[in-house]
Design an enzyme around this catalytic site. Structure first.
Site, mmCIF file in Angstrom:
data_model
loop_
_atom_site.group_PDB
_atom_site.id
_atom_site.type_symbol
_atom_site.label_atom_id
_atom_site.label_comp_id
_atom_site.label_asym_id
_atom_site.label_seq_id
_atom_site.Cartn_x
_atom_site.Cartn_y
_atom_site.Cartn_z
ATOM 1 N N CYS A 15 0.850 -1.175 0.000
ATOM 2 C CA CYS A 15 0.000 0.000 0.000
ATOM 3 C C CYS A 15 0.887 1.226 0.000
ATOM 4 O O CYS A 15 2.100 1.127 0.158
ATOM 5 C CB CYS A 15 -0.828 0.034 1.278
ATOM 6 S SG CYS A 15 -1.680 -1.508 1.586
ATOM 7 N N ARG A 52 1.543 1.903 -6.244
ATOM 8 C CA ARG A 52 1.943 0.894 -5.261
ATOM 9 C C ARG A 52 0.801 -0.054 -4.910
ATOM 10 O O ARG A 52 1.027 -1.187 -4.503
ATOM 11 C CB ARG A 52 2.425 1.578 -3.973
ATOM 12 C CG ARG A 52 3.685 2.373 -4.136
ATOM 13 C CD ARG A 52 3.994 3.138 -2.862
ATOM 14 N NE ARG A 52 4.093 2.260 -1.723
ATOM 15 C CZ ARG A 52 5.194 1.632 -1.339
ATOM 16 N NH1 ARG A 52 6.311 1.824 -2.003
ATOM 17 N NH2 ARG A 52 5.203 0.843 -0.289
ATOM 18 N N TRP A 76 -3.908 -2.211 -1.336
ATOM 19 C CA TRP A 76 -3.889 -3.367 -2.234
ATOM 20 C C TRP A 76 -4.135 -4.556 -1.321
ATOM 21 O O TRP A 76 -3.286 -4.937 -0.531
ATOM 22 C CB TRP A 76 -2.521 -3.452 -2.922
ATOM 23 C CG TRP A 76 -2.383 -4.544 -3.920
ATOM 24 C CD1 TRP A 76 -2.839 -4.553 -5.211
ATOM 25 C CD2 TRP A 76 -1.691 -5.792 -3.748
ATOM 26 N NE1 TRP A 76 -2.484 -5.724 -5.828
ATOM 27 C CE2 TRP A 76 -1.787 -6.495 -4.960
ATOM 28 C CE3 TRP A 76 -1.014 -6.389 -2.687
ATOM 29 C CZ2 TRP A 76 -1.225 -7.757 -5.140
ATOM 30 C CZ3 TRP A 76 -0.452 -7.638 -2.855
ATOM 31 C CH2 TRP A 76 -0.560 -8.307 -4.083
ATOM 32 N N ASN A 79 1.126 -0.321 6.049
ATOM 33 C CA ASN A 79 1.597 -1.094 4.895
ATOM 34 C C ASN A 79 2.408 -2.262 5.434
ATOM 35 O O ASN A 79 3.271 -2.067 6.289
ATOM 36 C CB ASN A 79 2.470 -0.199 3.998
ATOM 37 C CG ASN A 79 3.125 -0.968 2.878
ATOM 38 O OD1 ASN A 79 2.573 -1.947 2.383
ATOM 39 N ND2 ASN A 79 4.315 -0.556 2.488
ATOM 40 N N GLY A 80 2.131 -3.466 4.942
ATOM 41 C CA GLY A 80 2.855 -4.651 5.420
ATOM 42 C C GLY A 80 1.863 -5.728 5.800
ATOM 43 O O GLY A 80 0.692 -5.662 5.410
ATOM 44 N N GLU A 86 10.139 -12.246 -20.931
ATOM 45 C CA GLU A 86 9.796 -10.879 -20.519
ATOM 46 C C GLU A 86 8.651 -10.320 -21.390
ATOM 47 O O GLU A 86 7.737 -9.667 -20.881
ATOM 48 C CB GLU A 86 11.047 -9.988 -20.596
ATOM 49 C CG GLU A 86 10.841 -8.511 -20.334
ATOM 50 C CD GLU A 86 10.232 -8.182 -18.965
ATOM 51 O OE1 GLU A 86 10.130 -9.063 -18.115
ATOM 52 O OE2 GLU A 86 9.805 -7.028 -18.798
ATOM 53 N N LYS A 142 4.946 -9.129 -20.063
ATOM 54 C CA LYS A 142 4.314 -7.835 -20.355
ATOM 55 C C LYS A 142 2.903 -8.056 -20.898
ATOM 56 O O LYS A 142 1.967 -7.375 -20.515
ATOM 57 C CB LYS A 142 5.111 -7.030 -21.404
ATOM 58 C CG LYS A 142 6.463 -6.483 -20.996
ATOM 59 C CD LYS A 142 6.449 -5.494 -19.866
ATOM 60 C CE LYS A 142 6.524 -6.176 -18.568
ATOM 61 N NZ LYS A 142 7.598 -6.006 -17.680
ATOM 62 N N GLU A 165 0.470 -9.348 -18.028
ATOM 63 C CA GLU A 165 0.043 -8.413 -16.985
ATOM 64 C C GLU A 165 -0.725 -7.218 -17.538
ATOM 65 O O GLU A 165 -1.616 -6.706 -16.884
ATOM 66 C CB GLU A 165 1.206 -7.967 -16.092
ATOM 67 C CG GLU A 165 2.294 -7.230 -16.797
ATOM 68 C CD GLU A 165 3.483 -6.910 -15.880
ATOM 69 O OE1 GLU A 165 3.310 -6.822 -14.669
ATOM 70 O OE2 GLU A 165 4.595 -6.748 -16.419
ATOM 71 N N HIS A 196 9.439 -30.564 -27.816
ATOM 72 C CA HIS A 196 9.348 -31.436 -26.640
ATOM 73 C C HIS A 196 8.005 -31.294 -25.922
ATOM 74 O O HIS A 196 7.883 -31.666 -24.760
ATOM 75 C CB HIS A 196 10.495 -31.131 -25.660
ATOM 76 C CG HIS A 196 11.843 -31.420 -26.237
ATOM 77 N ND1 HIS A 196 12.262 -32.690 -26.567
ATOM 78 C CD2 HIS A 196 12.860 -30.587 -26.596
ATOM 79 C CE1 HIS A 196 13.486 -32.632 -27.079
ATOM 80 N NE2 HIS A 196 13.864 -31.356 -27.120
ATOM 81 N N LYS A 207 2.971 -2.214 -7.743
ATOM 82 C CA LYS A 207 4.314 -1.964 -8.278
ATOM 83 C C LYS A 207 5.406 -2.574 -7.406
ATOM 84 O O LYS A 207 6.279 -3.269 -7.897
ATOM 85 C CB LYS A 207 4.514 -0.450 -8.402
ATOM 86 C CG LYS A 207 5.864 -0.035 -8.943
ATOM 87 C CD LYS A 207 5.932 -0.266 -10.432
ATOM 88 C CE LYS A 207 7.252 0.150 -11.040
ATOM 89 N NZ LYS A 207 7.429 -0.464 -12.367
HETATM 90 C C1 F6R Z 1 6.654 -6.912 -14.198
HETATM 91 C C2 F6R Z 1 7.014 -6.316 -12.940
HETATM 92 C C3 F6R Z 1 7.324 -7.207 -11.786
HETATM 93 C C4 F6R Z 1 8.600 -6.706 -11.090
HETATM 94 C C5 F6R Z 1 8.860 -7.534 -9.817
HETATM 95 C C6 F6R Z 1 10.141 -7.123 -9.141
HETATM 96 O O1 F6R Z 1 6.413 -5.942 -15.163
HETATM 97 O O2 F6R Z 1 7.068 -5.129 -12.814
HETATM 98 O O3 F6R Z 1 7.468 -8.528 -12.196
HETATM 99 O O4 F6R Z 1 9.667 -6.814 -11.985
HETATM 100 O O5 F6R Z 1 7.790 -7.373 -8.921
HETATM 101 O O6 F6R Z 1 10.143 -5.776 -8.776
HETATM 102 P P1 F6R Z 1 11.491 -5.032 -8.413
HETATM 103 O O7 F6R Z 1 12.321 -4.987 -9.641
HETATM 104 O O8 F6R Z 1 11.063 -3.691 -7.920
HETATM 105 O O9 F6R Z 1 12.148 -5.858 -7.342
#
Ligand code: F6R
Length: 590
Positions: A4, A29, A76, A102-103, A467, A471, A474, A490, A585
């Site tokens: 949060c 966040r 969140w 938060n936590g 990757e 993208k 998500e 396979h 995030k």
């Molecule tokens: C995907 C994404 C997440 C972060 C992951 C790690 O687009 O943003 O998979 O890469 O939560 O976050 P950081 O890099 O902040 O440790």
């Protein structure tokens, strides 16, 4: 209760409009509900509800809440559904204390049981509400806010950051393994989860140590350690430019951040020589090197493995941070753990390095936020320096991390890549790939009703396939899977039919011929193929052209059309690319 954002303000201005603005800046966040508490004439007024900041603020008229002191929160959910009642702030029984948190309070069930036995009644299903009641209980007995917080913190298990307001206009808080930063504008104070919460008002900040306690009464701010002893902490000047967190001319942060890569990749290559030498010395002295990260940052770890092997001839072991505890048997004082994280606050990453540190390992990190918890517990760290990344999906931080790795390899291997002499070529290549946007919009149109997308790559291009798939998943909620091209026969080939969409990343390098054969195998099962390469082939139904480039550098640019495709597919599916559902995030909980 969650990943949060929390914010507190006390000063000469009306608190509510400042708190709303701060919450908007930190909404990335966590964003399922919002709430604010302000104090006027000794009364705590709380308004909260489900939705995003702008929407809740309008419905509940948050901006016009009275008072020059207040706290705010975006939630969140982890414990308790997404409801108005579960939104923060939470009050104690007497409505003389309100708390944002938060936590996760891991022992909240036991604490709640004890508090109920002592006569407290709870309104929400959250773990966070216990903090309000605990604080109320301790304060009613001790009549001393610092000692009450000391006792509350002693009782909480798990990571936390919380800020509380009392009806007498005191604002206070504490943290353990969750960020809490004090902002120092003229004539007031902020207490925030993130510098973005106050960066538009001040660049002066105090980063609280774990278990520090902050109390603001009247015009005075006091800091205490976990035993309640007064301490002082230094003031840091935060480097990010004001406004860097705005969308500028772009419709979304995500699109802005994708386009910023032209500049941010080059920034990642500029490292302080002393820091770089120290970082590389630690790597050179390691007997074993583990690279860890989560999500996108883990994909960068996978690429780092290839780059280290190819150029430095050094074996490094990538480990997903949430799996790291299962390799601890191999970690000792001669090991180096290199953690990669945009935020530097990801709980899985922090837990990994803490365990490794306890076993005597050295910790290196590559972070975007140089004041983050990860940077601070590292023996040495390098910064990605790509500015605030607000879009929940990592884009510019990924290519920035990669740029840092190329720079490290150049330092270790006598400029084997010669990255600095290639800056111009890299910039032009990124520009070229950004100009494929129109093409990705057309392809997005074709894919918008598709259920599954497969992305193939081999060697260096396999992490990019992963990757790219992340993208798409998500941002668009379409199932997407990155597959090592050679693995198709396979098993995954069984999935391919006339309706399949397969993206093939295949620039000309030593993997080219094999991957082209795989493309033919897929094509003959009826799939539609999208090729990403510097060489066009008949097998591709659609083709995105890469420039001719150093093969080792391709990952830096070939991800860009996939980021753009995911972004435009999200728009076609009416999904909000900046705030994908169910995600946050910085995942600061396990
Ligand atoms: C995907 C994404 C997440 C972060 C992951 C790690 O687009 O943003 O998979 O890469 O939560 O976050 P950081 O890099 O902040 O440790």
């Amino acid at each position: 209760m969650a990943v949060c954002s929390i914010i507190g303000y006390k000063g000469n201005s009306y608190a509510a409009p400042l708190l709303v603005e701060s919450l908007k800046k930190m909404e990335y966040r966590g964003y399922d509900s919002v709430g604010i508490a302000t104090i006027e004439n000794g009364n705590i007024l709380v308004k909260k509800g489900v939705g995003k900041v702008a929407q809740v603020s309008k419905t509940l008229d948050l901006q016009n809440m009275p008072g020059q002191i207040g706290i705010g929160h975006t939630r969140w959910a982890t414990h308790g559904g997404i409801t108005d009642t579960n939104a923060h702030p939470h009050e104690g029984c007497s409505s003389e204390i309100a708390v944002v948190h938060n936590g996760i309070v891991e022992n909240y069930k036991e604490l709640k049981k004890d508090l109920i036995a002592s006569g407290h009644s709870f309104k929400s299903e959250t773990d966070s509400e216990v903090i309000a009641h605990l604080l109320e209980e301790e304060y009613s007995q001790l009549h001393d806010k610092v000692q009450a917080i000391v006792q509350v913190c002693n009782k909480l298990d798990g990571a936390y950051a919380f800020v509380a307001v009392f009806g007498d206009s005191t604002i206070c808080g504490s943290r353990y393994d969750e960020p809490l930063i004090i902002g120092l504008p003229d004539n007031g104070y902020f207490i925030s989860s993130d510098v973005l919460g106050f960066l538009q008002y001040t660049d002066k900040a105090i980063f609280l140590d774990n278990k520090d306690i902050v109390v603001i009464t009247g015009e005075n701010l006091s800091l205490y350690d976990s035993s309640g002893k007064a301490v002082s902490r230094s003031i840091t000047q935060v480097a990010w430019e004001l406004g860097a967190a705005d969308k500028g001319i772009y419709a979304h942060h995500t699109l802005k951040e994708i386009h910023e890569q032209k500049k941010t990749v080059l920034k990642g290559m500029i490292q302080n020589e002393e820091d770089l030498t120290r970082f590389c010395d630690i790597l050179l002295n390691a007997k074993s090197i583990y690279i860890t990260g989560s999500g996108t940052s883990y994909h960068c770890a996978l690429l780092a493995k290839h780059i280290f092997a190819k150029l430095a001839k050094v074996r490094v072991e990538p480990v997903i941070s949430s799996e790291f505890q299962y390799v601890l048997d191999f970690i000792d004082k001669d090991s180096v753990i290199l953690a990669i994280s945009q935020s530097g606050e990801t709980a899985d990453v922090l837990n990994s390095v803490k365990h490794a540190k306890e076993l005597g390992a050295k910790i290196l990190s590559i972070v975007n936020i140089s004041t983050s918890s990860l940077a601070r517990i590292s023996d040495s760290f390098l910064t990605v320096n790509c500015g605030p990344e607000i879009g929940v999906a990592a884009t510019k931080s990924f290519t920035g991390q990669l740029a840092v790795f190329y720079t490290v390899i150049d330092k270790l291997c006598n400029s084997a890549i010669g990255i600095n002499s290639k800056r111009q070529a890299i910039e032009s290549a990124i520009e070229l790939l950004l100009s494929t946007e129109e093409q990705t919009i057309r392809i997005a149109d074709l894919l918008k009703d598709i259920r599954d997308i497969y992305i193939l790559g081999k060697s260096l291009h396999f992490p990019i396939a992963l990757e790219g798939a992340l993208k798409i998943k998500e941002l668009t909620y379409i199932h997407a899977e990155g597959i090592a091209a050679g693995e198709i026969k396979h098993g995954p080939l069984a999935l391919i039919d006339n309706n399949s969409i397969v993206i093939v990343i295949n620039p000309r390098d030593n993997t080219y011929d094999d991957v082209l054969s795989n493309a033919h195998e897929i094509k003959s099962r009826g799939a539609t193929l999208i090729g990403i390469s510097n060489q066009s082939e008949e097998v591709y139904d659609h083709f995105i052209k890469l420039p001719n480039f150093d093969s080792i550098l391709y990952p830096l640019v070939e991800i860009i059309p996939l980021q753009l495709l995911a972004y435009h597919l999200a728009l076609k599916k009416n999904a909000d690319p900046d705030y994908p559902r169910n995600l946050a995030k910085s995942v600061t909980v396990k």
